[in-house]
Structure formats: C-alpha cells, structure tokens
Scaffold this active site. Structure first.
Site, PDB file in Angstrom:
ATOM      1  N   TYR A  96       0.837  18.182  -7.141  1.00 42.67           N
ATOM      2  CA  TYR A  96       1.238  17.046  -8.178  1.00 42.67           C
ATOM      3  C   TYR A  96       2.187  16.523  -8.978  1.00 42.67           C
ATOM      4  O   TYR A  96       2.712  15.492  -8.756  1.00 42.67           O
ATOM      5  CB  TYR A  96      -0.588  16.493  -8.909  1.00 42.67           C
ATOM      6  CG  TYR A  96      -0.846  15.316  -9.382  1.00 42.67           C
ATOM      7  CD1 TYR A  96      -1.793  14.861  -8.446  1.00 42.67           C
ATOM      8  CD2 TYR A  96      -0.616  14.695  -9.970  1.00 42.67           C
ATOM      9  CE1 TYR A  96      -2.049  13.174  -8.113  1.00 42.67           C
ATOM     10  CE2 TYR A  96      -0.752  13.442 -10.461  1.00 42.67           C
ATOM     11  CZ  TYR A  96      -1.725  12.630  -9.334  1.00 42.67           C
ATOM     12  OH  TYR A  96      -2.045  11.434  -9.467  1.00 42.67           O
ATOM     13  N   HIS A 155       1.827   9.810 -17.850  1.00 36.05           N
ATOM     14  CA  HIS A 155       0.682  10.558 -18.099  1.00 36.05           C
ATOM     15  C   HIS A 155       0.504  12.346 -17.933  1.00 36.05           C
ATOM     16  O   HIS A 155       1.323  13.393 -16.860  1.00 36.05           O
ATOM     17  CB  HIS A 155      -0.888  10.504 -16.984  1.00 36.05           C
ATOM     18  CG  HIS A 155      -1.008   9.645 -16.763  1.00 36.05           C
ATOM     19  ND1 HIS A 155      -1.976   8.641 -16.378  1.00 36.05           N
ATOM     20  CD2 HIS A 155      -0.062   7.960 -17.881  1.00 36.05           C
ATOM     21  CE1 HIS A 155      -2.773   7.499 -16.622  1.00 36.05           C
ATOM     22  NE2 HIS A 155      -1.672   7.111 -17.316  1.00 36.05           N
ATOM     23  N   PRO A 165      -3.501   9.181   0.359  1.00 37.59           N
ATOM     24  CA  PRO A 165      -2.853   8.732  -0.710  1.00 37.59           C
ATOM     25  C   PRO A 165      -3.363   9.487  -1.866  1.00 37.59           C
ATOM     26  O   PRO A 165      -3.698   9.593  -2.824  1.00 37.59           O
ATOM     27  CB  PRO A 165      -3.608   6.959  -0.911  1.00 37.59           C
ATOM     28  CG  PRO A 165      -4.329   6.569   0.275  1.00 37.59           C
ATOM     29  CD  PRO A 165      -4.029   7.687   1.373  1.00 37.59           C
ATOM     30  N   TYR A 217     -10.442  11.215 -10.579  1.00 43.20           N
ATOM     31  CA  TYR A 217     -10.595  11.384  -9.105  1.00 43.20           C
ATOM     32  C   TYR A 217     -12.009  12.101  -8.579  1.00 43.20           C
ATOM     33  O   TYR A 217     -12.353  12.974  -9.333  1.00 43.20           O
ATOM     34  CB  TYR A 217      -9.473  12.876  -8.556  1.00 43.20           C
ATOM     35  CG  TYR A 217      -7.948  11.848  -8.537  1.00 43.20           C
ATOM     36  CD1 TYR A 217      -7.304  12.451  -9.351  1.00 43.20           C
ATOM     37  CD2 TYR A 217      -7.331  11.619  -7.074  1.00 43.20           C
ATOM     38  CE1 TYR A 217      -5.734  11.693  -9.290  1.00 43.20           C
ATOM     39  CE2 TYR A 217      -6.033  10.851  -6.822  1.00 43.20           C
ATOM     40  CZ  TYR A 217      -5.541  11.334  -8.324  1.00 43.20           C
ATOM     41  OH  TYR A 217      -4.107  10.897  -7.754  1.00 43.20           O
ATOM     42  N   LYS A 247       1.484  10.987  -3.188  1.00 35.47           N
ATOM     43  CA  LYS A 247       3.088  11.243  -2.443  1.00 35.47           C
ATOM     44  C   LYS A 247       3.896  10.430  -1.279  1.00 35.47           C
ATOM     45  O   LYS A 247       4.685  11.104  -1.628  1.00 35.47           O
ATOM     46  CB  LYS A 247       2.841  12.255  -1.840  1.00 35.47           C
ATOM     47  CG  LYS A 247       2.078  13.579  -2.837  1.00 35.47           C
ATOM     48  CD  LYS A 247       3.056  14.496  -3.571  1.00 35.47           C
ATOM     49  CE  LYS A 247       2.801  15.673  -4.398  1.00 35.47           C
ATOM     50  NZ  LYS A 247       2.993  14.243  -5.701  1.00 35.47           N
TER      51      LYS A 247
HETATM   52  P1  RFL Z   1       7.656   0.449   3.271  1.00 35.29           P
HETATM   53  O1  RFL Z   1       7.447   0.399   2.200  1.00 35.29           O
HETATM   54  O2  RFL Z   1       6.786   0.229   4.891  1.00 35.29           O
HETATM   55  O3  RFL Z   1       8.935  -0.277   3.191  1.00 35.29           O
HETATM   56  C1  RFL Z   1       9.086  -0.702   4.940  1.00 35.29           C
HETATM   57  C2  RFL Z   1      10.010  -1.699   5.094  1.00 35.29           C
HETATM   58  O4  RFL Z   1      11.082  -2.117   6.043  1.00 35.29           O
HETATM   59  C3  RFL Z   1      10.433  -3.137   7.066  1.00 35.29           C
HETATM   60  N1  RFL Z   1      10.595  -3.142   8.084  1.00 35.29           N
HETATM   61  C4  RFL Z   1      11.414  -3.876   9.235  1.00 35.29           C
HETATM   62  N2  RFL Z   1      12.419  -4.219   8.889  1.00 35.29           N
HETATM   63  C5  RFL Z   1      13.144  -4.612   9.971  1.00 35.29           C
HETATM   64  N3  RFL Z   1      12.408  -4.976  11.373  1.00 35.29           N
HETATM   65  C6  RFL Z   1      11.599  -3.920  12.011  1.00 35.29           C
HETATM   66  N4  RFL Z   1      11.015  -3.733  12.508  1.00 35.29           N
HETATM   67  C7  RFL Z   1      10.674  -4.117  10.246  1.00 35.29           C
HETATM   68  N5  RFL Z   1       9.658  -2.893   9.896  1.00 35.29           N
HETATM   69  C8  RFL Z   1       9.186  -2.715   9.121  1.00 35.29           C
HETATM   70  C9  RFL Z   1       8.991  -3.867   6.028  1.00 35.29           C
HETATM   71  O5  RFL Z   1       9.159  -5.234   5.970  1.00 35.29           O
HETATM   72  C10 RFL Z   1       9.477  -3.207   4.887  1.00 35.29           C
HETATM   73  O6  RFL Z   1       9.716  -3.885   3.623  1.00 35.29           O
HETATM   74  O7  RFL Z   1       8.664   2.113   3.809  1.00 35.29           O
HETATM   75  P2  RFL Z   1       9.140   2.750   2.161  1.00 35.29           P
HETATM   76  O8  RFL Z   1      10.562   2.514   1.876  1.00 35.29           O
HETATM   77  O9  RFL Z   1       9.446   4.197   3.507  1.00 35.29           O
HETATM   78  O10 RFL Z   1       7.787   3.150   1.176  1.00 35.29           O
HETATM   79  C11 RFL Z   1       6.807   4.071   1.341  1.00 35.29           C
HETATM   80  C12 RFL Z   1       5.629   3.579   0.663  1.00 35.29           C
HETATM   81  O11 RFL Z   1       6.105   2.181   0.019  1.00 35.29           O
HETATM   82  C13 RFL Z   1       5.048   4.236   1.085  1.00 35.29           C
HETATM   83  O12 RFL Z   1       5.070   6.093   1.029  1.00 35.29           O
HETATM   84  C14 RFL Z   1       3.139   3.745   0.051  1.00 35.29           C
HETATM   85  O13 RFL Z   1       3.501   2.867  -0.455  1.00 35.29           O
HETATM   86  C15 RFL Z   1       2.407   4.612   0.818  1.00 35.29           C
HETATM   87  N6  RFL Z   1       1.163   4.306  -0.037  1.00 35.29           N
HETATM   88  C16 RFL Z   1       0.741   4.411  -0.955  1.00 35.29           C
HETATM   89  N7  RFL Z   1       1.593   5.662  -1.837  1.00 35.29           N
HETATM   90  C17 RFL Z   1       0.986   6.374  -2.426  1.00 35.29           C
HETATM   91  O14 RFL Z   1       1.428   7.120  -3.269  1.00 35.29           O
HETATM   92  N8  RFL Z   1      -0.018   5.972  -3.145  1.00 35.29           N
HETATM   93  C18 RFL Z   1      -0.782   5.205  -2.884  1.00 35.29           C
HETATM   94  O15 RFL Z   1      -1.677   4.626  -3.102  1.00 35.29           O
HETATM   95  C19 RFL Z   1      -0.014   4.268  -2.103  1.00 35.29           C
HETATM   96  N9  RFL Z   1      -0.967   2.799  -1.450  1.00 35.29           N
HETATM   97  C20 RFL Z   1       0.366   2.719   0.594  1.00 35.29           C
HETATM   98  C21 RFL Z   1      -0.367   2.314  -0.305  1.00 35.29           C
HETATM   99  C22 RFL Z   1       0.803   2.280   1.324  1.00 35.29           C
HETATM  100  C23 RFL Z   1       0.419   1.556   2.251  1.00 35.29           C
HETATM  101  N10 RFL Z   1       0.719   0.665   3.737  1.00 35.29           N
HETATM  102  C24 RFL Z   1       2.004   1.265   4.516  1.00 35.29           C
HETATM  103  C25 RFL Z   1       0.130   0.010   4.190  1.00 35.29           C
HETATM  104  C26 RFL Z   1      -1.053   1.392   0.640  1.00 35.29           C
HETATM  105  C27 RFL Z   1      -1.176   1.442   1.470  1.00 35.29           C
HETATM  106  C28 RFL Z   1      -1.014  -0.673   2.138  1.00 35.29           C
HETATM  107  C1  PHB Z   2      -2.478   4.093  -7.732  1.00 33.15           C
HETATM  108  O1  PHB Z   2      -2.659   3.528  -8.403  1.00 33.15           O
HETATM  109  O2  PHB Z   2      -2.539   3.633  -6.626  1.00 33.15           O
HETATM  110  C2  PHB Z   2      -3.327   5.067  -6.883  1.00 33.15           C
HETATM  111  C3  PHB Z   2      -2.974   6.182  -8.184  1.00 33.15           C
HETATM  112  C4  PHB Z   2      -2.954   7.791  -7.910  1.00 33.15           C
HETATM  113  C5  PHB Z   2      -3.465   8.331  -6.473  1.00 33.15           C
HETATM  114  C6  PHB Z   2      -2.862   7.210  -5.378  1.00 33.15           C
HETATM  115  C7  PHB Z   2      -2.926   5.412  -5.615  1.00 33.15           C
HETATM  116  O3  PHB Z   2      -4.026   9.462  -6.031  1.00 33.15           O
END
Ligand code: RFL
Ligand code: PHB
Length: 390
Positions: free
Chosen positions: A385, A72, A293, A201, A297
C-alpha cells in the site's frame, strides 16, 4: 517547431515528466486534446506514495502539497461491524502515504510549467506520432484549421487509456492483457468533514464502500455499484443512506452529510500493454496500464513510470548512454505487474462479486480473518500500500 521530447497528454504523467525534464534543461512541448479548464476540473485519485511525493519534490513543485497535504500513518479495514486498523507506519518501519488530490497535483504542475514558460498546446485534435521506429520521429496535430508539425528526438505517450499513442503501435508489436470487473464505483465529493481521520475500506454484504478525503473539510466517498447503474438514480440522500448502511454503526452515526458537488461512476478494470517502448516512442502511465482504484495505485504507477523514463532520458542526454532507454520497458513492467496484482487482490478481498458462491464468500472471510490475525499478512498489505521501492 523542434524540441527534444514531445509529450502527448497533460495529465499527471505528462506534466511530471515535463517538469523534471525542464529542470534538467531538456526541452519539451506538451500537446493535449482537452482544454486547460477541463484538465484542471477532473476529479480522480487522492493517495500519494512516498515515491510520488519525492518526485514532486525533485520537480520543485511540492510546496503546497507539503503545506496542505495530509500525511496518513494508517487506514481502517472495516468488516463484520468493526474496524481493524492497518498501522502503515509501524508495519513498514516508518513509511506513510500523503492524501492530496490529483486535481491539486495537476494544478501545481500546470502552474509551475506556465511560470517556467514551457509550452503546452491545448485543444489539439488528430494528434499523431510518426516515424518513431526510425531516428527522426515527429508529431502532427490540427489546431485553428491548420496542421502543425513538431520534430523531436523522442515521443512520450502520456495520453491515458483512450489516447492515440498505444493505438499508433502496429498490432503485431504489442500485447494487451485485460480483466474487467463486474461492478463500478459511484463516487461523490462533498464539503463535509471526513467521518474519520484515516481512510476506511469497508467490506459489507451490500457491497464495498470507501471513505476518503481531500482535506479536513472535504470528503470523498465511494460505494460499489452495478455496472449499468445510472447516476440520475442516485440522489445525494440515497447515496448517504447506502454509504451509512455499509459502515460499522459508530461511523454511520458520526457521519456528517451534505450536498455533493461532484458525482460520477467509474468502471473497474486491470489492463496492461507490453512492451512499453517502441523505438523512440514510450508509453507512460494509463496509456500502458490501468488498475482498479482499490489499492490507490493508478496515479502512483504513472509517477514511477515517469521516474524510470526521466532517468533514462537523463542518461541519454547527459551521459550519452542508452542503457536506461533499452531497459525502460522491462524495469517498468516488473513494478507495474506487482501493483496490478496488489490492486486485483485488494479488489477481490473487499468487493462483493455478483457471481460469488458460498466457496468464494468463505474464502474472502478467511482472507480478512487471516489478515487481521497475522502480522506477516498485515505487513504484506502495508508494504504494497505504501508503495514498493524504486
Ligand atoms: P491521464 O490523467 O488520463 O491523462 C491523459 C491526458 O492525455 C490527454 N489525451 C490526449 N491528448 C492528445 N491526444 C489524444 N488523443 C489524447 N487522449 C487523451 C487527456 O486529455 C489527458 O489530459 O493519464 P496519466 O497522466 O497517465 O495519469 C494517470 C492517472 O490519471 C490515473 O492513473 C488515475 O487517476 C487513475 N484513477 C485513480 N487512481 C487512483 O490511484 N485512485 C483513484 O481514486 C482514481 N480514480 C482514476 C480515478 C481514473 C479515472 N479515469 C481515468 C476515468 C477515477 C477516474 C474517473
Ligand atoms: C480517493 O481519495 O479518491 C481514493 C483513495 C483511496 C483509494 C481510491 C481513491 O484506494
């Protein structure tokens, strides 16, 4: 069992670190409390910075992302019934982002780890890091009715916000800073073509909305919602109606709707734990920091943490230098705080805050007006961004 680096958590940070170390000949084991199926089923982020794409390339797992991901060059800021395009490519001398779901990235990394024969232990309970302030750290965990032990040189705490790694650090050794926002995001996935080729957005009097995508046939849409909102109260029809009301008319009319196959509410918070290294234990990704989110980032910060830790461990094993290890926390936190600032700013500019009065509302309007009339202001947005360099 003995490995060089024991990794807690099989999310993007643990998997990417494991893959990079594995390619460099450094032995790892990943221990996760969840099942493989649960990890592969999680729906989260969707926008990758070029730095994240480069790390996937370096880890040798970029083929499907390069083939199926959507580059993009810009996105739309929608407010006042119109679109204002942010030309990421033009404003940053040729940088872009890649739209590719975290779910797919995780699938690619797990697939490669399995193909390479590196071990992962799923459904491990009571995972506990020990003696990381000395020279002989180890992990214990319970599985199949037994307690197991893994000896290692280093422990990478990649276990997310609710993990054990951060909690294993004595309270007096760690400082946390937190801001909780007074709203959440209600998100859906639907097998319908995205309303636009680029992300939208939207700032609207009814609340923020985001139109994103996973492919040309799969859309990811979000709306700002109250923190106490219940998912059962949101039929697909109600979601689509609310989303359309928050978009400029030409998008609302063009929107293709259909059944959702994922629907969830996520709270928004900013959180940072400092420092990020405690002897031979490192915090990586969400284990150390959370951002709302809005700036896309979270996943990208996890990847940049991995970059710094991977290089530090390479220096340790290949060059016998601990300079990178000693600098890890300071280097990572300098980048993290800029992303925390950017995510807070995007969130503040685009959402409706329940407590906002006339003053806050006018400031928000002025911010958007400035942004759309100043190339300097747009450049600041675009540079952050696409991701600050590392
Ligand atoms: P993760 O992905 O949370 O992975 C952590 C892993 O550790 C395991 N774990 C354990 N294992 C052993 N013992 C324990 N006590 C443990 N506790 C936890 C879990 O099972 C899991 O497999 O962390 P990581 O790798 O640092 O990655 C970070 C990203 O996942 C996170 O920053 C993003 O997904 C944040 N986030 C979003 N970021 C964006 O940039 N755009 C988004 O749209 C976006 N949506 C989200 C999100 C995070 C969410 N969370 C954490 C609830 C939506 C959600 C719902
Ligand atoms: C997503 O595609 O899930 C998404 C994209 C941009 C954002 C947050 C989430 O800023």
């Amino acid at each position: 069992m003995r490995v060089q680096v024991a990794i807690i958590g099989s999310g993007p940070s643990g998997l990417l670190l494991g893959q990079l170390l594995g390619k460099a000949g450094i032995e790892t084991v990943i221990v996760d409390r969840s099942s493989r199926e649960h990890i592969l089923g999680r729906v989260r982020a969707g926008v990758l910075e070029e730095g994240t794409v480069a790390l996937m390339n370096r880890a040798g797992v970029a083929a499907r992302m390069q083939a199926e991901g959507l580059p993009h060059d810009g996105f739309s800021l929608a407010f006042d019934g119109r679109d204002h395009r942010i030309d990421l490519f033009g404003l940053t001398s040729g940088k872009r982002v890649m739209v590719y779901g975290q779910t797919e990235l995780t699938r690619d990394l797990i697939g490669q780890r399995e193909a390479d024969g590196h071990p992962t232990i799923y459904e491990a309970s009571n995972v506990t890091p020990h003696d990381f302030d000395g020279t002989t750290p180890y992990l214990t965990y319970d599985k199949d009715g037994k307690t197991h032990r893994i000896d290692c040189d280093f422990i990478a705490g990649c276990d997310g916000f609710h993990g054990v790694s951060r909690k294993a650090v004595p309270e007096k050794a760690i400082r946390t800073v937190e801001k909780v926002y007074p709203f959440g995001w209600l998100g859906i996935l639907s097998e319908v073509p995205p309303v636009s080729d680029e992300l939208i957005y939207a700032n609207h009097a009814r609340g923020f909305a985001l139109c994103s995508m996973r492919s040309r046939t799969r859309s990811r849409y979000y709306i700002q919602c109250a923190l106490d909102e219940k998912i059962e109260n949101w039929s697909d029809a109600r979601f689509w109606d609310e989303l359309r009301r928050r978009l400029p008319a030409h998008h609302a009319e063009a929107m293709v709707t259909g059944p959702s196959f994922e629907k969830s509410i996520a709270p928004l918070r900013s959180f940072v734990a400092e420092p990020m290294r405690f002897g031979r234990l490192f915090l990586v990704g969400d284990a150390a920091h959370i951002v709302p989110p809005t700036g896309a980032k979270g996943l990208n910060l996890a990847a940049s943490d991995v970059h710094y830790l991977f290089n530090a461990l390479l220096e340790h094993y290949h060059d016998r230098s601990n300079a990178g290890i000693d600098a890890y926390s300071v280097r990572v936190l300098a980048r993290v705080w800029k992303a925390v600032r950017f995510s807070w700013w995007m969130t503040t500019m685009l959402h409706r805050f329940p407590e906002a009065g006339d003053f806050e509302q006018k400031i928000q309007e002025a911010e958007l007006d400035y942004l759309t009339h100043s190339r300097a202001a747009e450049t600041v947005l675009a540079e952050n961004y696409v991701g600050l360099p590392y």
